[in-house]
Design a protein around this motif. Structure first.
Motif, mmCIF file in Angstrom:
data_model
loop_
_atom_site.group_PDB
_atom_site.id
_atom_site.type_symbol
_atom_site.label_atom_id
_atom_site.label_comp_id
_atom_site.label_asym_id
_atom_site.label_seq_id
_atom_site.Cartn_x
_atom_site.Cartn_y
_atom_site.Cartn_z
ATOM 1 N N HIS A 208 -75.406 25.847 49.701
ATOM 2 C CA HIS A 208 -74.111 26.523 49.609
ATOM 3 C C HIS A 208 -74.326 28.024 49.394
ATOM 4 C CE1 HIS A 208 -69.874 27.029 49.011
ATOM 5 N NE2 HIS A 208 -70.015 27.414 47.752
ATOM 6 N N ASP A 209 -75.308 28.358 48.570
ATOM 7 C CA ASP A 209 -75.674 29.753 48.321
ATOM 8 C C ASP A 209 -76.123 30.416 49.627
ATOM 9 O OD1 ASP A 209 -76.272 32.094 46.989
ATOM 10 O OD2 ASP A 209 -77.817 31.232 45.705
ATOM 11 N N ASP A 211 -75.293 29.587 52.675
ATOM 12 C CA ASP A 211 -74.104 29.787 53.513
ATOM 13 C C ASP A 211 -73.379 31.074 53.123
ATOM 14 O OD1 ASP A 211 -74.598 27.414 54.826
ATOM 15 O OD2 ASP A 211 -73.131 26.247 53.673
ATOM 16 N N GLY A 212 -73.207 31.267 51.811
ATOM 17 C CA GLY A 212 -72.496 32.448 51.328
ATOM 18 C C GLY A 212 -73.217 33.740 51.676
ATOM 19 N N SER A 215 -72.928 34.542 55.336
ATOM 20 C CA SER A 215 -71.566 34.991 55.624
ATOM 21 C C SER A 215 -71.429 36.485 55.331
ATOM 22 C CB SER A 215 -70.563 34.193 54.787
ATOM 23 O OG SER A 215 -69.249 34.698 54.949
ATOM 24 N N VAL A 216 -72.011 36.946 54.218
ATOM 25 C CA VAL A 216 -71.972 38.365 53.866
ATOM 26 C C VAL A 216 -72.761 39.184 54.880
ATOM 27 C CG1 VAL A 216 -72.656 40.076 52.135
ATOM 28 C CG2 VAL A 216 -71.621 37.905 51.412
ATOM 29 N N HIS A 476 -72.783 27.865 40.346
ATOM 30 C CA HIS A 476 -72.460 27.561 41.741
ATOM 31 C C HIS A 476 -71.559 26.332 41.860
ATOM 32 C CE1 HIS A 476 -75.660 30.439 42.403
ATOM 33 N NE2 HIS A 476 -75.280 30.517 43.652
ATOM 34 N N ALA A 481 -68.430 29.520 42.041
ATOM 35 C CA ALA A 481 -69.203 29.806 43.257
ATOM 36 C C ALA A 481 -68.426 30.750 44.163
ATOM 37 C CB ALA A 481 -69.530 28.510 43.986
ATOM 38 N N GLY A 482 -67.141 30.486 44.333
ATOM 39 C CA GLY A 482 -66.319 31.350 45.165
ATOM 40 C C GLY A 482 -66.262 32.766 44.626
ATOM 41 N N LYS A 484 -68.515 34.198 42.841
ATOM 42 C CA LYS A 484 -69.838 34.804 42.999
ATOM 43 C C LYS A 484 -69.991 35.422 44.383
ATOM 44 C CE LYS A 484 -74.745 33.774 42.518
ATOM 45 N NZ LYS A 484 -74.935 34.730 41.433
ATOM 46 N N PHE A 485 -69.613 34.660 45.423
ATOM 47 C CA PHE A 485 -69.773 35.172 46.775
ATOM 48 C C PHE A 485 -68.803 36.310 47.062
ATOM 49 C CE2 PHE A 485 -71.325 30.689 47.451
ATOM 50 C CZ PHE A 485 -72.659 31.048 47.443
ATOM 51 N N GLU A 489 -70.017 39.960 48.273
ATOM 52 C CA GLU A 489 -69.450 40.590 49.464
ATOM 53 C C GLU A 489 -68.852 41.954 49.123
ATOM 54 O OE1 GLU A 489 -65.608 39.814 52.292
ATOM 55 O OE2 GLU A 489 -66.924 38.090 51.896
#
Length: 498
Positions: A208-209, A211-212, A215-216, A476, A481-482, A484-485, A489
């Motif tokens: 998941h980390d 993926d984040g 994405s950034v 996470h 988790a949300g 954090k990302f 970003e």
């Protein structure tokens, strides 16, 4: 030993402390008001006059005093005024300390992590490699062999570091678990059965980390040059877990300039794991024996012997992974120069693409530090490192990256050697802070690095992940988790918008 330091003329005591640690590792430095109670008292002053800097150093030990005065010009060789003051103070201190101890440190007054940086500055100023090595040796009291090493590394790095590479980024993915803990290690890695049970949940959070992070990177429009999966020991994962992790990386990026998995421990390497690794496009792995002396391997807490290393190495060659690195450590407790020479010769005979020679470093929380099983001056380490440099160069390997650590025995260095064209790119990108490295996993650090400005300066900002796996798991989950990302970003977009 307690050491009291007084400085005059804008020289900071911390700089003198770093130099003192070369001669007196483990020393303590009391506050100024307690200086007269110290075992050793150090006084350093710098004076600017008529385009020159004069530095005086005095070391007072009991009734004995050791003094030196050094004068240098303020010029392009020494850099700006502050640099010239540090150089003058350092040279005066080194000479006084040499008179007291008889020790001549191979890196002279260079105490930083990246000694090749000085060589790069001189080369960029128009000096030839030969002139650069001579200046480093003469002006910084570095031995001629180390001065040439720093220059050779800088030349090798200059071929890798391009304007294009500075606009790219890399990704680090951390697996902080190991099958056993080495007696010399202080890295955050986990070996107990209860903690190893965290691996499945950890892997859920890690993908998941990943993926984040990607994405950034996509929103920033950056190209990913390299991915490095390190540890701990990434190959502690079983084949299915490795497949899941590597598949997630492949889902986000392809055409990497370099894709590394630090297999590391031969006792965790199997043919099935290597086939999974190769199938996902990994083109670089490490198979690290540290030494081929089985007695030393047992005493330092490794769970493999030399036979297991040779088997793991042969498996990696058979699977067809194109770049294999072998890590060695010079100056390990219980090892000898003759033993290390034998290790170097036998590893060279395997003909790997990379050989990295580390020098044993006394980690603060390691078992060896607690038990005092090390020789801080280590003639064995000095002779072992010297032999490795000669033998590897003769065999066609070139030094391409280098760094130094605190409390390294013999005040020595860690050097990566490679066959031409097989340099480990991530090692250079990370060590020389060439570009941004996004990091996933416990105890990892994202390092945002700007493109150099017109004066060559870069901005750096660090973002730290939780240190321990259970903290990382908490960080996470769900809304955290949300958040954090979103923070990553926001921070990255603002950083690169400046």
């Amino acid at each position: 030993m307690n050491i009291g330091i007084e400085t005059y003329g804008t020289i900071k005591p911390y700089y003198i402390q770093t130099l003192a640690m070369i001669y007196f590792p483990g020393a303590k430095f009391p506050e100024l008001e307690h200086i007269f109670q110290a075992d050793l008292r150090i006084f350093v002053e710098v004076i600017k006059r008529d385009g020159e800097i004069m530095a005086n150093a005095a070391l007072i030990y009991g009734s004995e005093g050791y003094r030196w005065t050094e004068t240098i010009k303020i010029d392009s060789v020494h850099g700006d005024l502050d640099r010239a003051k540090k150089v003058a103070a350092g040279k005066a201190f080194i000479k006084a300390a040499e008179r007291m101890t008889g020790i001549v440190p191979p890196w002279g007054i260079l105490t930083g992590v990246r000694p090749a940086k000085v060589a790069t500055e001189l080369l960029d100023a128009g000096h030839s490699p030969e002139e650069t090595a001579d200046i480093i040796s003469r002006e910084y009291f570095v031995s001629p062999i180390k001065a040439k090493l720093a220059t050779d590394v800088s030349v090798a790095e200059s071929k890798i570091i391009t304007p294009e590479s500075r606009r790219e980024c890399s990704v680090y993915i951390g697996i902080p678990f190991c099958p056993t803990r080495c007696a010399y290690c202080s890295f955050v890695s986990y070996t107990s059965p209860n903690l190893l049970k965290l691996i499945p949940d950890y892997l859920d959070a890690l993908v998941h980390d990943i993926d984040g992070i990607f994405s950034v990177i996509e929103k920033l429009g950056m190209n990913v040059a390299s991915v490095y999966i390190g540890g701990g020991t990434p190959t502690i994962l079983d084949p299915r877990q490795l497949d899941r992790l590597l598949s997630r990386v492949n889902s986000h990026v392809s055409g990497l300039r370099e894709f590394t998995v630090e297999a590391g421990r031969p006792d965790t390497i199997t043919a099935e794991k290597l086939r999974v690794i190769a199938a996902h496009g990994v083109d670089r792995i490490s198979v690290n024996t540290q030494t081929l002396n089985d007695e030393v391997l047992r005493k330092i807490g490794r769970a493999h012997d030399s036979g297991m290393f040779f088997s793991a190495y042969e498996l990696a060659k058979t699977v067809g992974i194109p770049n294999i690195n072998v890590d060695l450590i010079a100056g390990l407790p219980y090892d000898t120069t003759e033993s290390f020479v034998d290790t170097v010769d036998r590893v060279i005979a395997l003909d790997p693409e990379n050989i990295t020679v580390h020098t044993f470093s006394v980690k603060r929380s390691s078992e060896f530090k607690t038990e005092g099983k090390f020789d801080v001056t280590s003639r064995i380490a000095t002779d072992s490192v010297a032999y490795s440099q000669k033998a590897l160069t003769k065999a066609g390997y070139l030094p391409y990256y280098m760094y130094r650590q605190k409390n390294t025995v013999g005040n020595l260095e860690n050097v990566g050697y490679a066959k031409p064209g097989h340099e480990g790119l991530y090692n250079i990108y990370m060590m020389e802070e060439v570009h941004t490295v996004f990091a996933a996993g416990a105890s990892s650090v994202t390092k945002l690095v700007s493109v150099p400005d017109k004066d060559g300066n870069v901005r750096i900002e660090r973002l730290f992940q939780p240190k321990y796996p259970y903290e990382y798991l908490d960080d996470h989950r769900g809304e955290r988790a949300g958040e954090k990302f979103a923070n990553l970003e926001k921070t990255a977009l603002e950083f690169f918008d400046k």
